[in-house]
Write an enzyme that holds these catalytic residues in place. Structure first.
Site, mmCIF file in Angstrom:
data_model
loop_
_atom_site.group_PDB
_atom_site.id
_atom_site.type_symbol
_atom_site.label_atom_id
_atom_site.label_comp_id
_atom_site.label_asym_id
_atom_site.label_seq_id
_atom_site.Cartn_x
_atom_site.Cartn_y
_atom_site.Cartn_z
ATOM 1 N N GLY A 34 79.996 -103.497 -100.346
ATOM 2 C CA GLY A 34 80.446 -103.268 -98.975
ATOM 3 C C GLY A 34 79.482 -102.365 -98.224
ATOM 4 N N SER A 35 80.007 -101.547 -97.324
ATOM 5 C CA SER A 35 79.158 -100.785 -96.400
ATOM 6 C C SER A 35 78.339 -99.684 -97.059
ATOM 7 C CB SER A 35 80.015 -100.180 -95.282
ATOM 8 O OG SER A 35 80.401 -101.181 -94.365
ATOM 9 N N THR A 36 78.648 -99.290 -98.307
ATOM 10 C CA THR A 36 77.776 -98.316 -98.977
ATOM 11 C C THR A 36 76.366 -98.874 -99.122
ATOM 12 O OG1 THR A 36 78.566 -99.135 -101.122
ATOM 13 C CG2 THR A 36 79.617 -97.143 -100.254
#
Length: 684
Positions: free
Chosen positions: A298-300
């Site tokens: 995801g956004s990490t």
């Protein structure tokens, strides 16, 4: 020729033959004695002497400060010399006598002590009392010898790192397995002289060959930081996680690394097991999910996209980008988490807002070749080399089959499958100035005398981005925590950089609706990182910023205090709007926050008011379950203190945070019909 002369010639010839034979014999005896004597003597001793093995003590496993995590304790083993037992004719009687002492059926004992072998172990790891009783019986052919067994004094602590040893003291998993050669030591023996019939010779010679103890393996793990991580995991697994609404995840892991060296300071996974009783544990609990499980980050992962774009100078932070609410690629709209989009914003604000269209634009500017170059350079799709068995590779989309839409989804952390250790190692490279380090678990090997036998130095794999790009991204990620989507990990007085992440769960070849992998990755202090930390919570209906950020915040705060990292007077005390290259103003007037945990709301407000603070509340109830900033924090006087309320201090916080919007969820909802990369043609 006279008969006398003939006789003399015959005698001379016979003498010559005998002399030649004796010379050959002497030469042969000399050769055997001098060149083969030692070997033949050993063979003779081996046939006369029989040894009862004496097990060496396995070396300790310690944390970086010398705290013992695994040790060997003395015990004894009952053995039998079957030839002597058979010669005595008392096998049945002996078996019946030993049966109640050893807790084994007499028939099983009899079969073992009469077996056709030189030596048999009847029972390993007997108590000293039982061993003394066996010796007191003075049974022919039955004896006891020194042995040891593995003991883990801290129970479940660091179980997935340490692993465990089997009944014969052989390493079966974890460091016990990977460092078997250093830990096991060299066995000794008690030698006794026997006759050809297998019976000890009367008044025979005895020899004792002492065993050599194994070396100590000293890990990079810090017992206290490991304890901080495991404490938070225990809260999660018992329904006490912040904002978890009493729910329990399927699994969770917390990894802490020293980003400048690659040394692991903590590596904790839950559910866990007790290595003292590993046979009783569910095999699933023994799996090291931080090393062996993959997930969509995801956004990490946007940290990696941003690093590549900054290094390749595809963007400037002051450059403007217009977010209309979605990014269209090959006729498919990938939505922003904010309805209607963020509108006009700089790329600095794109990072702060975790704007999906903005990061997709970065990926498109990089292009497929450059993007994959950085995937490989940061270590994705390959093992990190951490000293753990069964490390997963992760799965990257096949570059030859990837489309512009796949590039778009990969840019925001969807599609590709990574392991937690891969992600933390990559983020540490961004934090440390741009160099990928090999993650290390072993600090040094120490001999029985206490002398360091083998030290391990940090191992640089490659430089990925420049110092300038690293410094710029550290400032951007600090801004994400101070003023963006990572605010729930904000620590007053400390410069924290980080990023949230949420991804769909994969099961039976498809995505599970409404169940996510929530994560948060951070490092601190942002300007000179001492710690990088990743929390991954698997199988929850909540988002990364909601449930994983508070976990990271707590472990980070406790670890920084433990390491003696003092608050920075130039760091913000409340969320603000930092800009790259600018320092924060110093604290105007510092004040210490009192702890009001567990107190009724009215009393908590009174105490905080007396200390000069204002209060804000989240949740419902009359008891304070948590507070931000935490007690003893140094903050600016008259700051707001956020109190989380509940009905009972033993119950988890109930807050409306789980209803927040999440940048990953909107992207997931707009990408319907996807297949997980494990079953997609893109993964082949």
């Amino acid at each position: 020729m006279s008969p006398y002369v003939v006789m003399r010639k015959r005698i001379a010839f016979l003498f010559l033959c005998v002399s030649i034979f004796l010379v050959v014999l002497i030469v042969r005896l000399g050769f055997v004695q001098l060149s083969q004597g030692a070997d033949l003597r050993k063979k003779a001793d081996d046939s006369h002497f029989r040894g009862v093995p004496v097990a060496p003590k396995r070396g300790n496993i310690e944390d970086r400060e010398g705290n013992v995590l695994a040790m060997s304790v003395s015990t004894e083993t009952v053995y039998a010399v079957p030839a002597e037992v058979r010669q005595s004719g008392r096998a049945k009687e002996m078996a019946a006598t030993l049966s109640p002492l050893l807790g084994k059926p007499a028939q099983e004992i009899e079969a073992r002590i009469t077996k056709r072998s030189a030596l048999e172990y009847v029972q390993k790891r007997v108590s000293p009392e039982v061993a003394a009783q066996v010796r007191a019986l003075a049974l022919p052919g039955i004896g006891t010898t020194e042995d040891s067994q593995r003991y883990y004094p801290n129970g479940t602590m660091a179980a997935h790192i340490i692993g465990y040893a089997g009944i014969d003291n052989q390493g079966l998993e974890g460091i016990e397995l990977t460092r078997e050669s250093e830990l096991k030591g060299i066995p000794g023996s008690i030698l006794q002289e026997f006759g050809a019939n297998g019976i000890p010779l009367p008044q025979a010679e005895h020899q004792y060959l002492a065993p050599k103890q194994g070396n100590t393996v000293r890990l990079t793990i810090d017992k206290n930081i490991q304890a901080f991580a495991e404490r938070e995991l225990q809260k999660l697994m018992t329904g006490q996680g912040i904002n978890m609404n009493g729910q329990v995840p399927k699994s969770a892991s917390i990894l802490v690394m020293e980003p400048n060296t690659g040394e692991m300071l903590a590596l904790a996974s839950a559910p866990t097991f007790d290595p003292n009783r590993y046979q009783e544990a569910d095999p699933g609990t023994r799996r090291n999910i931080a090393i062996q499980n993959g997930y969509e980050p995801g956004s990490t992962f946007k940290i990696i996209t941003l690093a590549a774009a900054l290094e390749e100078k595809k963007i400037k932070l002051a450059e403007h980008f217009f977010d209309k609410g979605a990014y269209t690629v090959l006729g498919k709209n990938v939505r922003c988490w904010k309805a209607g989009g963020h509108g006009d914003q700089t790329f600095m604000e794109v990072a702060e807002n975790s704007c999906n269209p903005g990061f997709i634009e970065m990926g498109q500017r990089l292009g497929m070749d450059n993007f994959y170059k950085y995937l490989r350079d940061f270590g994705f799709g390959q093992k990190t080399g951490i000293e753990m068995s069964g490390e997963a590779l992760g799965i990257l989309a096949n570059k030859k089959k990837a489309t512009a839409l796949d590039l778009a989804t990969m840019s925001i952390g969807q599609t590709n499958n990574v392991t937690p250790i891969q992600l933390l190692t990559a983020v540490s490279a961004v934090a440390n100035g741009g160099t990928l380090m090999k993650p290390q678990l072993v600090k040094e090997i120490v001999g029985p005398s206490g002398r360091v036998v083998t030290p391990f130095e940090k191992e640089e794999i490659r430089r990925i981005i420049s110092e300038d790009a690293s410094k710029l991204e550290r400032e951007v990620l600090e801004s994400v925590v101070t003023n963006g989507t990572g605010r729930r990990s904000f620590l007053p007085g400390y410069r924290v950089a980080g990023k949230t992440g949420t991804a769909q769960k994969v099961q039976n070849g498809g995505y599970i609706q409404g169940e996510y992998v929530a994560s948060f990755v951070a490092f601190a202090p942002a300007d000179k990182p001492r710690l990088a930390i990743l929390c991954v919570i698997d199988g929850v209906p909540f988002y990364g910023g909601v449930v994983a950020s508070p976990v990271v915040q707590t472990v980070l705060l406790d670890s920084l205090r433990y390491l003696g990292v003092k608050p920075d007077s130039k760091a913000p005390l409340t969320p603000g709007k930092p800009m790259p290259g600018l320092e924060f103003p110093p604290i105007k007037k510092a004040a210490t926050v009192p702890s009001v945990l567990g107190l009724p709301l009215a009393e908590a407000e009174r105490i905080l008011a007396q200390a000069g603070f204002k209060t804000m509340t989240e949740g419902q109830g009359e008891v304070v379950l948590d507070q931000i900033p935490h007690g003893d924090s140094q903050v600016e006087a008259e700051s707001n203190i956020l109190l989380y309320l509940g009905a009972d201090a033993s119950k988890p916080t109930l807050t409306p945070w789980w209803e927040d919007e999440d940048e990953d969820i909107e992207a997931i909802r707009s990408l319907t019909g996807r297949l997980p990369i494990e079953v997609s043609p893109l993964g082949r």
